[in-house]
Enzyme design. Structure first.
Site, PDB file in Angstrom:
ATOM      1  N   LYS A  52      79.343  96.327 115.002  1.00 52.55           N
ATOM      2  CA  LYS A  52      79.130  95.162 115.856  1.00 52.55           C
ATOM      3  C   LYS A  52      77.837  94.441 115.474  1.00 52.55           C
ATOM      4  O   LYS A  52      77.831  93.229 115.258  1.00 52.55           O
ATOM      5  CB  LYS A  52      79.074  95.605 117.324  1.00 52.55           C
ATOM      6  CG  LYS A  52      79.080  94.435 118.281  1.00 52.55           C
ATOM      7  CD  LYS A  52      78.902  94.873 119.715  1.00 52.55           C
ATOM      8  CE  LYS A  52      79.914  95.896 120.138  1.00 52.55           C
ATOM      9  NZ  LYS A  52      80.952  95.472 120.984  1.00 52.55           N
ATOM     10  N   GLY A 134      86.324 101.235 123.153  1.00 55.75           N
ATOM     11  CA  GLY A 134      86.225 101.704 124.533  1.00 55.75           C
ATOM     12  C   GLY A 134      85.686 103.106 124.699  1.00 55.75           C
ATOM     13  O   GLY A 134      85.684 103.628 125.803  1.00 55.75           O
ATOM     14  N   ARG A 392      85.272  91.661 113.905  1.00 61.04           N
ATOM     15  CA  ARG A 392      85.365  92.887 113.112  1.00 61.04           C
ATOM     16  C   ARG A 392      86.720  92.891 112.428  1.00 61.04           C
ATOM     17  O   ARG A 392      87.633  92.163 112.849  1.00 61.04           O
ATOM     18  CB  ARG A 392      85.217  94.127 113.999  1.00 61.04           C
ATOM     19  CG  ARG A 392      86.265  94.206 115.072  1.00 61.04           C
ATOM     20  CD  ARG A 392      86.040  95.355 116.016  1.00 61.04           C
ATOM     21  NE  ARG A 392      86.954  95.252 117.143  1.00 61.04           N
ATOM     22  CZ  ARG A 392      86.844  95.955 118.245  1.00 61.04           C
ATOM     23  NH1 ARG A 392      85.867  96.788 118.403  1.00 61.04           N
ATOM     24  NH2 ARG A 392      87.711  95.814 119.231  1.00 61.04           N
ATOM     25  N   HIS A 510      93.783  98.387 126.199  1.00 59.98           N
ATOM     26  CA  HIS A 510      93.348  99.650 125.593  1.00 59.98           C
ATOM     27  C   HIS A 510      94.522 100.386 124.936  1.00 59.98           C
ATOM     28  O   HIS A 510      94.444 100.814 123.789  1.00 59.98           O
ATOM     29  CB  HIS A 510      92.700 100.529 126.666  1.00 59.98           C
ATOM     30  CG  HIS A 510      92.304 101.870 126.158  1.00 59.98           C
ATOM     31  ND1 HIS A 510      93.087 102.984 126.337  1.00 59.98           N
ATOM     32  CD2 HIS A 510      91.243 102.267 125.443  1.00 59.98           C
ATOM     33  CE1 HIS A 510      92.503 104.012 125.763  1.00 59.98           C
ATOM     34  NE2 HIS A 510      91.372 103.609 125.217  1.00 59.98           N
ATOM     35  N   SER A 825     103.342 124.680  87.550  1.00 62.49           N
ATOM     36  CA  SER A 825     103.431 123.927  88.792  1.00 62.49           C
ATOM     37  C   SER A 825     102.712 124.752  89.857  1.00 62.49           C
ATOM     38  O   SER A 825     103.102 125.888  90.131  1.00 62.49           O
ATOM     39  CB  SER A 825     104.888 123.699  89.176  1.00 62.49           C
ATOM     40  OG  SER A 825     104.936 123.023  90.400  1.00 62.49           O
ATOM     41  N   CYS A 892     103.579 121.536  93.575  1.00 61.58           N
ATOM     42  CA  CYS A 892     104.802 121.380  94.352  1.00 61.58           C
ATOM     43  C   CYS A 892     104.686 121.975  95.757  1.00 61.58           C
ATOM     44  O   CYS A 892     105.652 122.008  96.495  1.00 61.58           O
ATOM     45  CB  CYS A 892     106.002 121.952  93.620  1.00 61.58           C
ATOM     46  SG  CYS A 892     105.865 123.716  93.347  1.00 61.58           S
TER      47      CYS A 892
HETATM   48  C1  PEP Z   1     104.540 127.207  97.227  1.00 62.49           C
HETATM   49  O1  PEP Z   1     104.323 128.400  97.419  1.00 62.49           O
HETATM   50  O2  PEP Z   1     103.639 126.330  97.230  1.00 62.49           O
HETATM   51  C2  PEP Z   1     105.896 126.726  97.004  1.00 62.49           C
HETATM   52  C3  PEP Z   1     106.137 125.473  96.719  1.00 62.49           C
HETATM   53  O3  PEP Z   1     106.901 127.615  97.156  1.00 62.49           O
HETATM   54  P1  PEP Z   1     107.504 128.066  98.581  1.00 62.49           P
HETATM   55  O4  PEP Z   1     106.899 127.155  99.616  1.00 62.49           O
HETATM   56  O5  PEP Z   1     108.965 127.925  98.454  1.00 62.49           O
HETATM   57  O6  PEP Z   1     107.033 129.471  98.664  1.00 62.49           O
END
Ligand code: PEP
Ligand code: MG
Length: 938
Positions: A52, A134, A392, A510, A825, A892
């Site tokens: 502000k 607020g 703002r 709000h 991975s 993953c």
């Molecule tokens: C993990 O462990 O990150 C994974 C992707 O395998 P899962 O979640 O199937 O164990």
């Protein structure tokens, strides 16, 4: 491997550096003046002056703006830090600096503080670095007392106005300074504000008045007297007559409110650090409540709900700013465009004050051009003169954020970088938000209509208090919070609700403001329903009666309320041009790839639609769950409880065609994009049946007795299955299981290639901890590969062979693992579990305490713990690439869809992240932001 350059400072960093330099130069400057066409500070000094204060300085002093801002000064956040470090005391020189700045305000305004003839009144407001709507305190009309009120009557020629301001001051001061800041806990939770409010309402009721503005001067005079006596009686102290005492009391109360309950709660949700502190802005009062040539309002340079490039706002004639935000009176629209069902009949500002509207319109355009972003502005008109009280960057929901970024880019107001950085990755969730099923909606009559303050559809069971919302949500109930209006005390309950419905308030109330910030479905100003708090129920105008616990469905995009629980469906993103526009820019800029995790071919299709460039994890075992899984599951069970290799092979042969079909369908959908197929991972006992009927069927099929079958099932039991016979360990114990899967993958690929399709599988071995496991499984793969090539008479089937890195030892041995694997991975779900020793399935029992006590900053299963697990990932990647420079590396675990984790993966040079289909757009945007924040030189 690409080299990374980390920027020395981000935007925040640059600000901080300026700030520190500033500190060194003017170590003792605690007060920054603005007004009269100049200012000590500017917009870049948010850390020191709060949002502000910095913006007031910018509006008042920047040569391109020099807007009509009432003069004032800002006390810095450093004072707040000092205040808390020194038992709520101020730096010694603060008083003199405040006095000097106050004199400058007096000079600018031609009035004097504490002058009975021509008094100056001021407001005291908070201002943190980031807006906390607020959550902290404000005191207005400071400087009024029995003497100065005479001067105010003289200045304004309006005794009614003067006494109205006086009673407001007493009310606010008693509440904010004398009660809350003093830590007084009111009896029966009925604070002084409520006590005074009831007195006011009583007079109104007695006289049959609807609005506060109906009160006469004599009634207000009596109220002021009554208020003072009540304050003395309830709080044991008199309301201070001395204006300086009022001023310092208010400054202290604002600093105290930084550590108030609701500010702390809000900071926790928004992750605002406690150390930031708030600044305090003291500003000359201007009045929107000086009769019908005065007004006050809130506006946005573009529509914050839809993003449309149209000036949008609300105002109230003869009112103070608080009245607009409090949602007590229905505000009128500033122009035709801002009209809604509730305000349709009210005259617009454009109609009532055309010249002032024109001036306001020009100012808002100027502000947007200057800041190059949508602004949320507050203005006051005092006796036909316009003042700007605040500007703002306006909060907006995800849909509006995407539209504004795309439009502003098209308008050449901002470049691609800014457009991409403007959208918080999580805001995209709102574009993917489900909406009420349009088919069902068409056939259902809404019971009420309100203002569409937060988009999307939601359903839940009705609760009428924030406390109940929190309680019910803790039991796993989905709730909709229904209130007349919300206040900052309600934030926790609002946060835990699926949606919010209020009967009062406008788009700037709000509830609307907070819900918009969170991207929550919200309907406000729904005057079609009347709440009966005593019976925890409401009645709609059409006669529908709803009580606590009943189901309600809301369409927050249109503002429609429906009785019952309606189905929700997903939105069609392809039709959103702004989204498509932005995502094109995103894909041009991002470096790291984004894949999807898929459990089924349908998931794969969804991920592809959201822009996935492959599948980073295909969990084959999911074919054994859910729809159509009966037969494959039965065969899997047969395989599991087989005793001999022959028995097992027989079952596997039968299972083979199901696995192959699943893989083939998925590869086909992905049209040559890489598909990482993981070999069977879960411990086998997860699949064995426990009900009698299924066991009987199995024993008959296998031709063994129930007793024997039960013994075999029992033998599969493990004490610690997550660390037990799972992942690659299954493939080592039962090579024929690996063989069956590899054959299915390679045959499916080979056949697709022969049919002229593209297909590229990556065979991934889970839960490995030594390269020997990889070597063991690779022998099987190599043998089967040769057999399939011969069988299909195909020379080459392209594929990769790799592993998940889920066990800390695997990360530490990455260099060796990479001699066998073509890719890694990181399975960060298991890697987090095994690094922390926290069970991923049981962490809910103690994580909340860890977060509350700040032992951990975040849930490590949601965002990568960069200091610990992150180090393992970094180490594993570097070591892996030492052995194999072009080793493909991805992630993953669930973290692949978390924006901060995606940025981390980009920084350490991963090739891709993979996440669930609905997180793919978020990961893409985060990836582009990472590329902009951390450019990579090749
Ligand atoms: C993990 O462990 O990150 C994974 C992707 O395998 P899962 O979640 O199937 O164990
Ligand atoms: Mg795992």
């Amino acid at each position: 491997m690409k080299n990374l350059i980390l920027p020395k400072t981000g935007t925040g960093g640059t600000e901080r550096v300026t700030h520190l330099k500033e500190d060194a130069k003017k170590a003792a400057k605690y007060v920054y003046y603005f007004g009269g066409g100049k200012a000590d500070g500017n917009e870049s000094m948010k850390n020191l002056l709060g949002g502000k204060g910095a913006n007031l300085a910018e509006m008042a002093g920047h040569p391109n703006l020099r807007l009509p801002v009432p003069p004032g000064f800002t006390i810095t956040t450093d004072v707040c830090t000092y205040y808390y470090k020194n038992k709520k005391k101020y730096p010694a020189i603060l008083k003199a600096q405040v006095q000097k700045a106050l004199s400058a305000v007096e000079k600018d305004m031609g009035k004097r503080f504490d002058d009975p003839n021509n008094p100056l009144l001021v407001s005291v407001r908070s201002g943190a670095r980031r807006s906390m709507p607020g959550m902290m305190e404000t005191v207005l009309d400071i400087g009024l007392n029995e003497k100065t009120i005479k001067g105010v009557i003289k200045q304004s020629g309006d005794a009614r106005f003067a006494y109205d301001a006086y009673r407001r001051l007493i009310m606010m001061y008693a509440d904010v300074v004398m009660e809350k800041a003093d830590g007084i806990v009111p009896k029966g939770n009925k604070g002084i504000r409520k006590v005074l409010d009831e007195k006011l309402e009583k007079v109104k009721h007695k006289q049959g008045y609807k609005f506060d503005t109906d009160l006469t001067v004599n009634e207000l005079k009596t109220l002021v007297k009554d208020f003072k006596a009540t304050v003395l009686k309830v709080l044991g102290k008199p309301f201070p007559e001395n204006p300086y005492e009022q001023l310092w009391g208010s400054i202290g109360a604002v600093f105290s409110s930084w550590r108030g309950k609701r500010a702390i709660e809000y900071r926790l949700i928004e992750k605002i650090p406690d150390e930031w502190g708030t600044a305090v802005s003291v500003q000359a009062m201007v009045f929107g409540n000086m009769g019908n040539t005065s007004a006050t309002g809130v506006a946005f340079t573009r529509n914050p709900g839809t993003g449309e490039n149209k000036f949008y706002g609300e105002y109230l004639l003869n009112a103070q700013g608080e009245d607009v935000v409090a949602g007590i009176r229905t505000p009128a629209p500033v122009n035709e465009y801002s009209k809604n069902a509730q305000s349709r009949h009210l005259p617009t500002l454009e109609e009532t004050m055309p010249d002032l509207y024109k001036q306001l319109f020009e100012i808002q355009k100027k502000l947007e051009r200057h800041y190059k972003d949508m602004q949320d502005i507050e203005f006051t008109i005092e006796k036909g003169k316009l003042y700007m009280l605040q500007c703002r960057v306006g909060k907006r929901n995800g849909i509006a954020a995407v539209k504004m970024a795309s439009d502003m880019y098209d308008e050449k107001m901002i470049d691609a970088k800014k457009a991409i950085m403007r959208i918080a990755p999580n805001q995209l969730v709102e574009l993917l938000l489900p909406m009420l099923d349009p088919e069902i909606q068409k056939a259902t009559k809404p019971i009420a209509k309100g203002l569409p303050a937060g988009p999307g559809g939601a359903k839940g069971r009705v609760v009428f208090s924030s406390i109940d919302a929190v309680k019910w949500a803790a039991k796993g109930e989905k709730v909709i919070l229904v209130r007349e209006e919300t206040s900052p005390e309600d934030v926790d309950g609002m946060y835990k609700s699926q949606a919010i419905l209020t009967t009062k308030g406008g788009m700037t109330s709000h509830a609307a403001l907070v819900a918009r910030g969170w991207g929550k479905c919200c309907i406000v100003g729904c005057a079609d329903i009347e709440i009966h708090s005593d019976t925890k129920s409401f009645k709609a105008n059409d006669g529908t009666f709803i009580k606590e616990g009943d189901w309600l469905s809301l369409d927050g995009t249109k503002g429609l309320v429906y009785k019952g629980s309606m189905g929700l469906v997903d939105i069609d993103l392809d039709k959103n041009e702004s989204y498509t526009n932005i995502m094109k820019l995103v894909d041009k800029i991002k470096i790291i790839g984004v894949r999807t995790n898929a459990e089924t071919p349908a998931d794969a299709a969804q991920g592809l639609k959201f822009g996935a460039e492959g599948i980073g994890l295909f969990r084959t075992e999911h074919m054994f769950y859910g729809e159509g899984s009966d037969q494959p599951l039965f065969l899997l069970r047969k395989m599991i409880v087989s005793k001999t290799e022959d028995e097992r092979k027989l079952a596997l042969n039968e299972l083979f065609r199901y696995v192959k079909k699943d893989v083939k369908d998925t590869l086909n959908i992905m049209k040559g994009y890489p598909v990482t197929i993981r070999l069977l991972d879960p411990p086998l006992h997860e699949f064995v049946p426990h009900d009698k009927e299924k066991l009987l069927q199995l024993s008959q099929e296998l031709g063994i007795s129930m007793n024997l079958l039960k013994r075999r099932v029992l033998a599969l039991h493990e004490n610690n299955p997550m660390l037990g016979h799972r992942g690659v360990r299954l493939g080592v114990s039962y090579p024929e299981v690996t063989e069956m899967q590899v054959r299915a993958i390679l045959e499916a690929t080979g056949e697709l290639l022969l049919a002229g399709q593209k297909a590229f599988p990556e065979i991934m071995v889970p839960v490995t901890c030594t390269e020997n496991e990889l070597i063991h499984q690779k022998k099987i793969v190599d043998r089967v590969y040769k057999e399939v090539c011969d069988e299909l008479k195909i020379k080459k089937i392209p594929y990769l062979y790799g592993t998940m890195i889920e066990i800390p030892r695997a990360a530490l041995r990455a260099e060796k693992m990479a001699t066998v694997a073509d890719f890694f991975s990181f399975g960060t779900n298991d890697l987090t579990q095994m690094s922390f020793g926290f069970s991923r399935d049981d962490i809910g029992g103690f994580l909340p305490i860890y977060l509350d006590e700040k032992l951990l900053e975040d849930d490590p299963f949601m965002t990568i713990d960069q200091e610990g697990v992150g180090e393992l990932i970094k180490f594993g990647t570097e070591r892996g690439r030492k052995a194999k420079p072009h080793l493909k590396v991805g992630i993953c675990g669930e973290h692949g869809g978390d924006a901060e984790s995606v940025k981390f993966c980009h920084r350490i040079g991963m090739n891709y992240v993979s996440c669930s289909p609905f997180r793919v757009p978020i990961a893409r945007l985060a990836a582009a932001q990472a590329a902009l924040e951390y450019p990579i030189i090749t």
